[in-house]
Enzyme design. Structure first.
Site, mmCIF file in Angstrom:
data_model
loop_
_atom_site.group_PDB
_atom_site.id
_atom_site.type_symbol
_atom_site.label_atom_id
_atom_site.label_comp_id
_atom_site.label_asym_id
_atom_site.label_seq_id
_atom_site.Cartn_x
_atom_site.Cartn_y
_atom_site.Cartn_z
ATOM 1 N N ASP A 264 0.982 -1.129 0.040
ATOM 2 C CA ASP A 264 0.093 -0.092 0.170
ATOM 3 C C ASP A 264 0.924 1.101 -0.065
ATOM 4 O O ASP A 264 2.236 1.179 0.259
ATOM 5 C CB ASP A 264 -0.997 -0.159 1.122
ATOM 6 C CG ASP A 264 -2.164 0.815 0.894
ATOM 7 O OD1 ASP A 264 -2.235 1.596 -0.222
ATOM 8 O OD2 ASP A 264 -3.204 0.902 1.796
HETATM 9 C C1 BGC Z 1 -4.976 3.480 0.126
HETATM 10 C C2 BGC Z 1 -5.094 2.431 -0.947
HETATM 11 C C3 BGC Z 1 -4.909 2.802 -2.265
HETATM 12 C C4 BGC Z 1 -3.698 3.342 -2.344
HETATM 13 C C5 BGC Z 1 -3.324 4.263 -3.805
HETATM 14 C C6 BGC Z 1 -3.826 4.160 -0.133
HETATM 15 O O1 BGC Z 1 -3.578 5.177 0.905
HETATM 16 O O2 BGC Z 1 -4.813 2.597 1.470
HETATM 17 O O3 BGC Z 1 -6.386 1.667 -0.845
HETATM 18 O O4 BGC Z 1 -5.234 1.932 -3.172
HETATM 19 O O5 BGC Z 1 -3.592 4.543 -1.373
HETATM 20 O O6 BGC Z 1 -4.285 5.366 -4.033
#
Ligand code: BGC
Length: 718
Positions: A264
């Protein structure tokens, strides 16, 4: 393309750079670029790393994506195309209800259709991979991200996880340019942060993890989901992003997943503040060894992997495997032949927000709102004068989080929907308050407008930032000012219908008692106002059913239907008055249970019958029930089947959803519904984590929600 050969041609630098993912602003071809002296320098990223990088975050728009890819290919020595990834969660520009609402439709076909449309709009805009579905199981409405998932049940979440994957990916990702690869997230158990505070510690037994939290991720992978994203949280003391047991042992070895694993956002570097890595090099070592292929938005890999390989701390083999997986995905998406894939400016104009797409968004919105209370006030009569009051009366903030491409201006607001239906002459509007504040004037104007009306419709709720990522709340009531607004309206002694726009089950104190009618509309998306109006006026009969319990108050949280008994259950025949498992001040049960939702008609359940009173291991039992529409209008009902294993080796939930059917019944019509139960559905994780069933007695429950069911029993013989 011979990928092995390509891999052999890559230098170690080129290989490790393939593993970084950066946002569009880092790329020369992007419309808005970052300064070389800005984020790049802060992160220690060089031009060369960007030229070698493998994927982009948040790229969309055919023109920009094409440009980024073109410039990249001109500069990349081996001509390896970039993967364009983005969060297409509940629609691209045509926004569908938030996933928690989609779950409440109990209609996986519509869910699949929503993902198919989202994929199509995203694909023509140049997106190759979506960071969805998010399938984290949730039990704590304080956590803002409950809006991103389909709720508290492992079986229902699994059904929807599969539907979303089918919708996004279709069955021919290589040739169908209208599809995008899916990335299931967040592995694992991100939905169980302590206290509902985002990113917080997750602590649970492996049995709990396997029984409730893992099934939906597994279901997505069984459906062919191409990618997996790690979670921010720890699992049993080890951050998921550095968790070898979760990724190498479980995901790769046990489940045989051989697709791409991405961290993530920033989660590799976060191994440092978590306190399991001393510096970026150690964070890189832990993450790659644990199984993370792509590092999102931090630079631990690109800055350290070469040295780690040279020193022998990381095997080059691991890097090769990670790169190969990424190249394979590029190959599968046909990017070596056509690096621009579906990106097409002309199609963008034709496809995005087409009438057909908006209709699908409307249909899903209409089927995902849940009618929670109706004291003979709904449906509204069209000739009655309505006072539409509240911060959501004329507010386009009904799309919910993760609708970054959606536009509030395109949303059908509640006022628009109602005025179109009942005629602007019959609707008087006053805002009454903002979401979290109000002026005296706003209140007095609302009172004035409401005075002239027959019915007051209050449009209340949370603004979208109050849920979603980093949107945890410790108090899940409506903001005080809105409760005050309800009090003011109540003084007028007129019927009140409250429509709620929000991203989580709320504590409904101050709303539930005061309202004669209560419609939970969630964040209903682009066509929200139209769907809400149709529901309020009865042109659509409400059929949404909750997939997450509404707590009586926040002190009960977590409260969910599939909990265990205790040694001192409150409702046992011999229960003492005091020494039982209970709260002294509130009931044990939630205000509204899982599966609950009203309709404008009534259904009667009769004759729950099992084809046998025992089940042999290789046989099946047919369960039948008669459901009759005893009201005067047509409606859809969700017939739910639950099971309880009365004696297990470890404790078993009081009810577990095993099947459901959504049916439509005309007034007076009765249908006999059939379900099949087999031994396989009765298996669970034992003390040694073996997954099997136990001989003995089981109860079967069928009903309109998890609390009001008919009951029968059978014996499993093995
Ligand atoms: C979130 C994810 C997301 C990623 C990319 C993160 O902060 O937890 O769910 O896919 O950002 O945008």
């Amino acid at each position: 393309m011979n990928l092995r050969q390509l891999l052999n041609d890559m230098t170690l630098d080129e290989k490790k750079d393939q593993l970084i993912q950066l946002a569009t602003l880092f790329y020369a071809g992007a419309e808005t670029q970052g300064e070389i002296t800005g984020p790049m320098e802060d992160m220690g990223i060089t031009e060369e790393m960007i030229q070698n990088s493998g994927s982009v975050l948040g790229a969309s728009g055919a023109k920009e994506v094409t440009n980024i890819q073109k410039v990249h290919l001109e500069n990349n020595r081996l001509g390896i195309p970039l993967l364009m990834m983005a969060d297409i969660v509940h629609g691209f520009k045509t926004i569908f209800p938030v996933p928690l609402a989609i779950g409440c439709s109990w209609d996986e076909k519509l869910a699949e259709r929503s993902a198919e449309i989202a994929a199509k709009e995203a694909a023509v805009s140049g997106v190759h991979v979506t960071f969805a579905p998010m399938v984290d199981l949730v039990r704590d409405p304080r956590w803002g991200r409950v809006m991103e998932t389909t709720g508290e049940d492992p079986y229902l979440n699994s059904v929807f996880a599969k539907a979303f994957v089918r919708g996004f990916q279709g069955n021919d990702l290589t040739n169908d340019k209208n599809k995008v690869a899916a990335c299931v997230k967040h592995f694992a158990a991100y939905g169980a942060p302590e206290g509902g505070r985002d990113y917080n510690t997750v602590n649970m037994s492996e049995r709990e993890l396997r029984e409730n939290y893992l099934p939906a991720y597994k279901a997505a992978l069984d459906e062919g989901c191409e990618m997996v994203m790690t979670a921010f949280n720890t699992v049993d003391g080890v951050p998921a992003t550095g968790n070898k047991k979760l990724m190498r042992d479980l995901l790769r070895e046990e489940w045989g997943f051989d697709g791409v694993m991405i961290s993530d956002w920033g989660a590799v570097k976060e191994l440092i503040p978590h306190g399991v890595a001393g510096d970026e090099s150690e964070a890189a070592r832990k993450a790659i060894n644990a199984g993370v292929d792509i590092e999102m938005m931090t630079a631990c890999y690109v800055k350290n992997l070469k040295e780690l390989v040279d020193s022998g701390a990381v095997k080059e083999e691991l890097i090769d495997e990670a790169v190969l997986r990424i190249l394979e995905l590029k190959q599968k998406l046909g990017l070596f032949e056509n690096p621009y894939r579906g990106a097409d400016e002309q199609l963008e104009k034709e496809v995005i927000m087409s009438t057909e797409h908006r209709e699908a968004a409307y249909e899903l919105a209409a089927k995902s709102c849940v009618l929670l209370k109706n004291e003979e006030i709904l449906p509204l009569q069209k000739d009655k004068k309505i006072a539409l009051i509240g911060p959501f009366a004329n507010n386009g903030d009904i799309l919910g989080q993760w609708s970054w491409q959606g536009s509030k201006e395109d949303a059908v607001k509640i006022y628009d929907g109602i005025a179109q239906k009942a005629g602007a002459d019959n609707v008087f509007m006053a805002q009454g308050s903002d979401i979290e504040s109000a002026t005296e004037d706003q209140f007095s104007e609302a009172v004035k407008v409401a005075n002239d009306a027959d019915v007051i419709v209050l449009a209340l709720g949370e603004k979208s930032e109050m849920s979603g990522e980093a949107g945890s709340r410790s108090n899940i009531c409506l903001p005080d000012v809105q409760l005050k607004l309800i009090e003011e309206m109540k003084k007028l002694n007129k019927p009140i219908v409250s429509v709620l726009i929000n991203g989580r089950p709320l504590d409904l104190h101050g709303v539930y008692e005061e309202s004669d009618g209560l419609l939970e509309a969630w964040f209903p998306g682009t066509e929200g106002g139209r769907a809400i109006a149709d529901l309020l006026y009865g042109d659509v009969n409400p059929s949404g059913r909750l997939t997450m319990s509404f707590p009586y108050n926040v002190g009960q949280v977590p409260v969910y239907y599939n909990h265990y008994n205790t040694g001192r259950p409150k409702d046992a025949p011999d229960a003492q008055e005091r020494y039982v498992s209970q709260y002294l001040d509130v009931p044990n049960e939630p205000l509204f249970p899982f599966g609950f939702g009203l309709s404008y008609t009534k259904y009667q359940y009769n004759d729950l019958t099992l084809s046998k009173d025992y089940l042999a291991a290789d046989d099946e039992i047919k369960v039948s029930v008669k459901v009759k529409n005893v009201g005067s209008i047509k409606g859809e009902e969700v017939v739910q089947l639950y099971v309880r294993d009365l004696v297990g080796e470890v404790v078993r939930p009081l009810k577990e959803l095993k099947a459901y059917q959504k049916i439509e019944l005309n007034p007076g019509e009765e249908q006999e519904i059939f379900f099949t139960l087999t031994e396989e559905q009765l298996r669970y994780y034992h003390e040694d984590l073996s997954f099997e069933s136990d001989a003995g007695k089981f109860n079967v429950f069928v009903g309109p929600n998890s609390q009001e069911c008919l009951e029968q029993s059978f014996e499993l013989r093995k």
